[in-house]
Scaffold this motif. Structure first.
Motif, PDB file in Angstrom:
ATOM      1  N   LYS A 174       0.973  -1.163   0.008  1.00  0.00           N
ATOM      2  CA  LYS A 174       0.130  -0.016   0.032  1.00  0.00           C
ATOM      3  C   LYS A 174       0.737   1.317  -0.142  1.00  0.00           C
ATOM      4  O   LYS A 174       1.363   1.748   0.953  1.00  0.00           O
ATOM      5  N   MET A 175       1.092   1.704  -1.000  1.00  0.00           N
ATOM      6  CA  MET A 175       2.378   2.845  -1.412  1.00  0.00           C
ATOM      7  C   MET A 175       1.525   4.126  -1.656  1.00  0.00           C
ATOM      8  O   MET A 175       0.427   4.230  -2.207  1.00  0.00           O
ATOM      9  N   LYS A 176       2.164   5.236  -1.114  1.00  0.00           N
ATOM     10  CA  LYS A 176       1.994   6.687  -1.502  1.00  0.00           C
ATOM     11  C   LYS A 176       3.000   6.949  -2.397  1.00  0.00           C
ATOM     12  O   LYS A 176       4.227   7.201  -2.255  1.00  0.00           O
ATOM     13  N   LEU A 177       2.359   7.671  -3.608  1.00  0.00           N
ATOM     14  CA  LEU A 177       3.411   8.222  -4.352  1.00  0.00           C
ATOM     15  C   LEU A 177       3.674   9.670  -4.512  1.00  0.00           C
ATOM     16  O   LEU A 177       2.609  10.531  -4.205  1.00  0.00           O
ATOM     17  N   SER A 178       4.950  10.228  -4.703  1.00  0.00           N
ATOM     18  CA  SER A 178       5.031  11.490  -4.645  1.00  0.00           C
ATOM     19  C   SER A 178       6.232  11.664  -5.522  1.00  0.00           C
ATOM     20  O   SER A 178       7.457  11.489  -5.225  1.00  0.00           O
ATOM     21  N   GLY A 179       6.113  12.149  -6.777  1.00  0.00           N
ATOM     22  CA  GLY A 179       7.123  12.482  -7.755  1.00  0.00           C
ATOM     23  C   GLY A 179       7.729  11.157  -8.197  1.00  0.00           C
ATOM     24  O   GLY A 179       7.115  10.181  -8.361  1.00  0.00           O
ATOM     25  N   ASN A 180       9.226  11.007  -7.991  1.00  0.00           N
ATOM     26  CA  ASN A 180       9.782  10.178  -8.427  1.00  0.00           C
ATOM     27  C   ASN A 180      10.289   9.027  -7.212  1.00  0.00           C
ATOM     28  O   ASN A 180      11.249   8.252  -7.147  1.00  0.00           O
ATOM     29  N   SER A 181       9.202   9.232  -6.107  1.00  0.00           N
ATOM     30  CA  SER A 181       9.475   8.229  -4.731  1.00  0.00           C
ATOM     31  C   SER A 181       8.001   7.633  -4.417  1.00  0.00           C
ATOM     32  O   SER A 181       7.003   8.336  -4.814  1.00  0.00           O
ATOM     33  N   MET A 182       7.995   6.473  -3.888  1.00  0.00           N
ATOM     34  CA  MET A 182       6.961   6.062  -3.231  1.00  0.00           C
ATOM     35  C   MET A 182       7.323   5.290  -1.671  1.00  0.00           C
ATOM     36  O   MET A 182       8.397   4.939  -1.501  1.00  0.00           O
ATOM     37  N   LYS A 183       6.392   5.642  -0.832  1.00  0.00           N
ATOM     38  CA  LYS A 183       6.791   4.848   0.375  1.00  0.00           C
ATOM     39  C   LYS A 183       5.472   4.183   0.727  1.00  0.00           C
ATOM     40  O   LYS A 183       4.302   4.999   0.635  1.00  0.00           O
ATOM     41  N   GLY A 184       5.332   3.368   1.736  1.00  0.00           N
ATOM     42  CA  GLY A 184       4.215   2.773   2.490  1.00  0.00           C
ATOM     43  C   GLY A 184       4.410   1.831   3.081  1.00  0.00           C
ATOM     44  O   GLY A 184       5.539   1.110   3.594  1.00  0.00           O
ATOM     45  N   GLU A 185       3.165   0.876   3.276  1.00  0.00           N
ATOM     46  CA  GLU A 185       3.106  -0.283   4.161  1.00  0.00           C
ATOM     47  C   GLU A 185       3.283  -1.577   3.285  1.00  0.00           C
ATOM     48  O   GLU A 185       2.680  -1.816   2.285  1.00  0.00           O
ATOM     49  N   ILE A 186       3.857  -2.631   4.040  1.00  0.00           N
ATOM     50  CA  ILE A 186       3.887  -4.096   3.204  1.00  0.00           C
ATOM     51  C   ILE A 186       3.329  -5.013   4.336  1.00  0.00           C
ATOM     52  O   ILE A 186       3.331  -4.588   5.622  1.00  0.00           O
ATOM     53  N   GLU A 187       2.703  -6.066   4.131  1.00  0.00           N
ATOM     54  CA  GLU A 187       2.216  -6.995   4.723  1.00  0.00           C
ATOM     55  C   GLU A 187       2.280  -8.376   4.043  1.00  0.00           C
ATOM     56  O   GLU A 187       1.861  -8.529   3.097  1.00  0.00           O
ATOM     57  N   ILE A 188       2.618  -9.311   5.007  1.00  0.00           N
ATOM     58  CA  ILE A 188       2.796 -10.815   4.469  1.00  0.00           C
ATOM     59  C   ILE A 188       1.694 -11.496   5.791  1.00  0.00           C
ATOM     60  O   ILE A 188       2.423 -12.042   6.660  1.00  0.00           O
ATOM     61  N   PRO A 189       0.346 -11.761   5.296  1.00  0.00           N
ATOM     62  CA  PRO A 189      -0.588 -12.397   6.077  1.00  0.00           C
ATOM     63  C   PRO A 189       0.097 -13.660   6.811  1.00  0.00           C
ATOM     64  O   PRO A 189      -0.208 -14.004   7.879  1.00  0.00           O
ATOM     65  N   GLU A 190       0.458 -14.747   5.701  1.00  0.00           N
ATOM     66  CA  GLU A 190       1.008 -15.946   6.241  1.00  0.00           C
ATOM     67  C   GLU A 190       1.975 -16.012   7.315  1.00  0.00           C
ATOM     68  O   GLU A 190       2.164 -16.833   7.938  1.00  0.00           O
ATOM     69  N   MET A 191       2.764 -14.794   7.478  1.00  0.00           N
ATOM     70  CA  MET A 191       3.927 -14.841   8.279  1.00  0.00           C
ATOM     71  C   MET A 191       3.524 -13.642   9.539  1.00  0.00           C
ATOM     72  O   MET A 191       4.158 -13.627  10.391  1.00  0.00           O
ATOM     73  N   SER A 192       2.126 -13.177   9.446  1.00  0.00           N
ATOM     74  CA  SER A 192       1.976 -12.197  10.445  1.00  0.00           C
ATOM     75  C   SER A 192       3.019 -11.128  10.326  1.00  0.00           C
ATOM     76  O   SER A 192       3.218 -10.577  11.641  1.00  0.00           O
ATOM     77  N   ALA A 193       3.365 -10.747   9.153  1.00  0.00           N
ATOM     78  CA  ALA A 193       4.595  -9.868   9.167  1.00  0.00           C
ATOM     79  C   ALA A 193       3.966  -8.497   8.796  1.00  0.00           C
ATOM     80  O   ALA A 193       3.200  -8.659   7.701  1.00  0.00           O
ATOM     81  N   LYS A 194       4.263  -7.227   8.896  1.00  0.00           N
ATOM     82  CA  LYS A 194       4.225  -6.019   8.679  1.00  0.00           C
ATOM     83  C   LYS A 194       5.577  -5.204   8.577  1.00  0.00           C
ATOM     84  O   LYS A 194       6.309  -5.618   9.115  1.00  0.00           O
ATOM     85  N   GLY A 195       5.623  -4.335   7.557  1.00  0.00           N
ATOM     86  CA  GLY A 195       6.556  -3.565   7.625  1.00  0.00           C
ATOM     87  C   GLY A 195       6.434  -2.431   6.665  1.00  0.00           C
ATOM     88  O   GLY A 195       5.327  -1.959   6.218  1.00  0.00           O
ATOM     89  N   THR A 196       7.736  -1.772   6.175  1.00  0.00           N
ATOM     90  CA  THR A 196       7.536  -0.627   5.411  1.00  0.00           C
ATOM     91  C   THR A 196       8.512  -0.827   3.872  1.00  0.00           C
ATOM     92  O   THR A 196       9.485  -1.688   3.935  1.00  0.00           O
ATOM     93  N   TRP A 197       8.189  -0.189   3.171  1.00  0.00           N
ATOM     94  CA  TRP A 197       9.240  -0.113   1.755  1.00  0.00           C
ATOM     95  C   TRP A 197       9.011   1.116   1.314  1.00  0.00           C
ATOM     96  O   TRP A 197       8.005   1.916   1.260  1.00  0.00           O
ATOM     97  N   GLN A 198      10.243   1.673   1.117  1.00  0.00           N
ATOM     98  CA  GLN A 198      10.389   3.071   0.219  1.00  0.00           C
ATOM     99  C   GLN A 198      11.176   2.926  -0.893  1.00  0.00           C
ATOM    100  O   GLN A 198      12.480   2.373  -0.731  1.00  0.00           O
ATOM    101  N   ALA A 199      10.755   3.561  -2.001  1.00  0.00           N
ATOM    102  CA  ALA A 199      11.511   3.216  -3.400  1.00  0.00           C
ATOM    103  C   ALA A 199      11.600   4.463  -4.034  1.00  0.00           C
ATOM    104  O   ALA A 199      10.944   5.358  -3.871  1.00  0.00           O
ATOM    105  N   THR A 200      12.547   4.524  -4.819  1.00  0.00           N
ATOM    106  CA  THR A 200      12.924   5.744  -5.649  1.00  0.00           C
ATOM    107  C   THR A 200      13.025   5.230  -7.078  1.00  0.00           C
ATOM    108  O   THR A 200      13.708   4.060  -7.344  1.00  0.00           O
ATOM    109  N   LYS A 201      12.449   5.879  -8.143  1.00  0.00           N
ATOM    110  CA  LYS A 201      12.454   5.657  -9.521  1.00  0.00           C
ATOM    111  C   LYS A 201      14.037   5.965  -9.884  1.00  0.00           C
ATOM    112  O   LYS A 201      14.462   6.938  -9.740  1.00  0.00           O
ATOM    113  N   GLN A 202      14.554   4.813 -10.656  1.00  0.00           N
ATOM    114  CA  GLN A 202      15.806   5.214 -11.137  1.00  0.00           C
ATOM    115  C   GLN A 202      15.666   5.640 -12.288  1.00  0.00           C
ATOM    116  O   GLN A 202      15.223   5.608 -13.042  1.00  0.00           O
ATOM    117  N   LYS A 203      16.852   6.404 -12.588  1.00  0.00           N
ATOM    118  CA  LYS A 203      17.210   7.227 -13.793  1.00  0.00           C
ATOM    119  C   LYS A 203      17.394   6.393 -15.059  1.00  0.00           C
ATOM    120  O   LYS A 203      18.203   5.355 -14.917  1.00  0.00           O
TER     121      LYS A 203
END
Length: 137
Positions: free
Chosen positions: A108-137
């Motif tokens: 579940k990501m939020k976009l802002s120009g050439n970046s995105m960040k948001g939440e990740i979830e793996i229900p089978e592991m009962s795991a949650k976390g975050t991911w932050q990415a940048t669009k490569q040139k």
């Protein structure tokens, strides 16, 4: 049509056009996105890479990670205004034993120009976390 009515129609059209222009377009996302993902309770981040392209007018993509646990097509893509949600398969557990399992990682990501960040979830592991990415040139 009187002046007040014409003005209201023109303002409504301008607002509608402005809302359409503000929405994130699939073509804006095309390219390679990379960044670190961290699951709660773990110390080592995982570098995830997402390659997005347009095929037949639709946004499609493939995600991989540095450990080989993620390597597949993304699915359940929802792109709305400044949010981008999708899912992909993930393998977890020991790859060399019967303890290896496959699950789904949801983004579940939020976009802002050439970046995105948001939440990740793996229900089978009962795991949650975050991911932050940048669009490569």
């Amino acid at each position: 049509m009187d002046l007040a009515r014409k003005t209201m129609v023109i303002a409504a059209i301008a607002l509608w056009v402005g809302l359409l222009a503000a929405a994130q377009q699939p073509a804006d996302l095309v390219g390679t996105w990379s960044g670190e993902a961290t699951l709660e309770g773990t110390g080592e981040p995982d570098v995830l890479t997402l390659v997005l392209e347009l095929k037949d007018g639709k946004l499609v993509g493939r995600m991989t990670d540095q450990y080989g646990a993620i390597d597949g097509e993304i699915k359940d893509i929802v792109l709305e205004k400044d949010s981008f949600n999708f899912a992909t398969s993930v393998n977890f557990g020991s790859a060399n034993s019967d303890e290896s399992h496959q699950g789904t990682i949801f983004f579940k990501m939020k976009l802002s120009g050439n970046s995105m960040k948001g939440e990740i979830e793996i229900p089978e592991m009962s795991a949650k976390g975050t991911w932050q990415a940048t669009k490569q040139k």
